[in-house]
Design a protein around this motif. Structure first.
Motif, PDB file in Angstrom:
ATOM      1  N   TRP A  90       0.807  -1.215   0.000  1.00  0.00           N
ATOM      2  CA  TRP A  90       0.000   0.000   0.000  1.00  0.00           C
ATOM      3  C   TRP A  90       0.846   1.274   0.000  1.00  0.00           C
ATOM      4  O   TRP A  90       0.525   2.246  -0.678  1.00  0.00           O
ATOM      5  N   GLY A  91       1.930   1.301   0.754  1.00  0.00           N
ATOM      6  CA  GLY A  91       2.793   2.485   0.782  1.00  0.00           C
ATOM      7  C   GLY A  91       3.389   2.796  -0.578  1.00  0.00           C
ATOM      8  O   GLY A  91       3.507   3.955  -0.974  1.00  0.00           O
ATOM      9  N   HIS A  92       3.756   1.763  -1.311  1.00  0.00           N
ATOM     10  CA  HIS A  92       4.324   1.962  -2.650  1.00  0.00           C
ATOM     11  C   HIS A  92       3.256   2.429  -3.640  1.00  0.00           C
ATOM     12  O   HIS A  92       3.526   3.256  -4.510  1.00  0.00           O
ATOM     13  N   ALA A  93       2.046   1.905  -3.488  1.00  0.00           N
ATOM     14  CA  ALA A  93       0.948   2.348  -4.349  1.00  0.00           C
ATOM     15  C   ALA A  93       0.661   3.831  -4.105  1.00  0.00           C
ATOM     16  O   ALA A  93       0.450   4.600  -5.051  1.00  0.00           O
ATOM     17  N   ARG A  94       0.665   4.240  -2.845  1.00  0.00           N
ATOM     18  CA  ARG A  94       0.433   5.656  -2.517  1.00  0.00           C
ATOM     19  C   ARG A  94       1.563   6.540  -3.048  1.00  0.00           C
ATOM     20  O   ARG A  94       1.320   7.654  -3.521  1.00  0.00           O
ATOM     21  N   ALA A  95       2.784   6.056  -2.954  1.00  0.00           N
ATOM     22  CA  ALA A  95       3.921   6.829  -3.484  1.00  0.00           C
ATOM     23  C   ALA A  95       3.754   7.040  -4.985  1.00  0.00           C
ATOM     24  O   ALA A  95       4.020   8.129  -5.500  1.00  0.00           O
ATOM     25  N   ALA A  96       3.304   6.020  -5.691  1.00  0.00           N
ATOM     26  CA  ALA A  96       3.091   6.132  -7.140  1.00  0.00           C
ATOM     27  C   ALA A  96       2.018   7.170  -7.442  1.00  0.00           C
ATOM     28  O   ALA A  96       2.141   7.944  -8.401  1.00  0.00           O
ATOM     29  N   ILE A  97       0.976   7.206  -6.621  1.00  0.00           N
ATOM     30  CA  ILE A  97      -0.086   8.203  -6.817  1.00  0.00           C
ATOM     31  C   ILE A  97       0.480   9.605  -6.646  1.00  0.00           C
ATOM     32  O   ILE A  97       0.191  10.506  -7.435  1.00  0.00           O
ATOM     33  N   GLN A  98       1.298   9.799  -5.634  1.00  0.00           N
ATOM     34  CA  GLN A  98       1.873  11.124  -5.392  1.00  0.00           C
ATOM     35  C   GLN A  98       2.806  11.546  -6.531  1.00  0.00           C
ATOM     36  O   GLN A  98       2.864  12.713  -6.881  1.00  0.00           O
ATOM     37  N   LEU A  99       3.510  10.582  -7.106  1.00  0.00           N
ATOM     38  CA  LEU A  99       4.459  10.898  -8.177  1.00  0.00           C
ATOM     39  C   LEU A  99       3.782  11.171  -9.515  1.00  0.00           C
ATOM     40  O   LEU A  99       4.251  12.003 -10.290  1.00  0.00           O
TER      41      LEU A  99
END
Length: 182
Positions: A90-99
């Motif tokens: 989930w943390g990596h998915a959220r990071a992708a959204i922010q990027l």
């Protein structure tokens, strides 16, 4: 650890007759570093596409080394989900959204989650992407469809209505959207 671009710089310096790599212009050094990054990212992406769960170590290392690549973040999240580690993913998915909130890969990622029976996770991912990119029609459509497939009828209908409102009262556009319903 010597990086590949450092070897390339030393080779360049030797070929050009320079005594040391430090004599190389900064723009050349930056160019070699970008090339090294591109090759590393490309290799991680290629392996992840072939085997999402089996390439986790490579993806984790590459993501740590080059932290601002949304594709790496999404592929790592996908691999972690497939490997049964949704909390880590989930943390990596959220990071992708922010990027890159409007990137269509978020829709593909949500479909991967669906294929693994993780409809609620797919809905959550699309909702977060839509919060970061509220004007994205493709994200709105994907969220509406995913809600309907999750049998969350009321929410799906409301979201589909929002998509229809964006057609600016064009009956042809509304008909085309109606035909897209799952």
């Amino acid at each position: 650890q010597t990086h590949q671009y450092e070897k390339a710089i030393a080779l360049y310096a030797a070929v050009m007759g320079q005594g040391e790599a430090n004599d190389m212009p900064e723009r050349r050094i930056a160019e070699f570093r970008r090339m090294q990054e591109a090759f590393a990212v490309d290799e991680a992406v290629r392996r992840a596409v072939l085997d999402p769960a089996g390439s986790l170590t490579l993806l984790e290392e590459t993501t740590r080394r080059y932290p601002n690549h949304y594709i790496l973040e999404l592929l790592l999240a996908e691999g972690l989900f497939v490997a049964g580690k949704p909390q880590d993913a989930w943390g990596h998915a959220r990071a992708a959204i922010q990027l890159a909130p409007e990137n269509p890969r978020h829709i593909r990622f949500s479909k991967t989650l669906e294929q693994h029976g993780l409809l609620d996770w797919a809905v959550n991912h699309l909702e977060e992407a839509l919060l970061a990119a509220p004007r994205s029609t493709p994200l709105r459509k994907a969220l509406a469809r995913t809600l309907i497939r999750a049998q969350r009828w009321d929410e799906g209908i409301v979201r589909w209505g929002e998509v229809l409102k964006g057609t600016h009262d064009s009956s042809e556009a509304a008909k085309a959207l109606h035909n897209e319903l799952p």
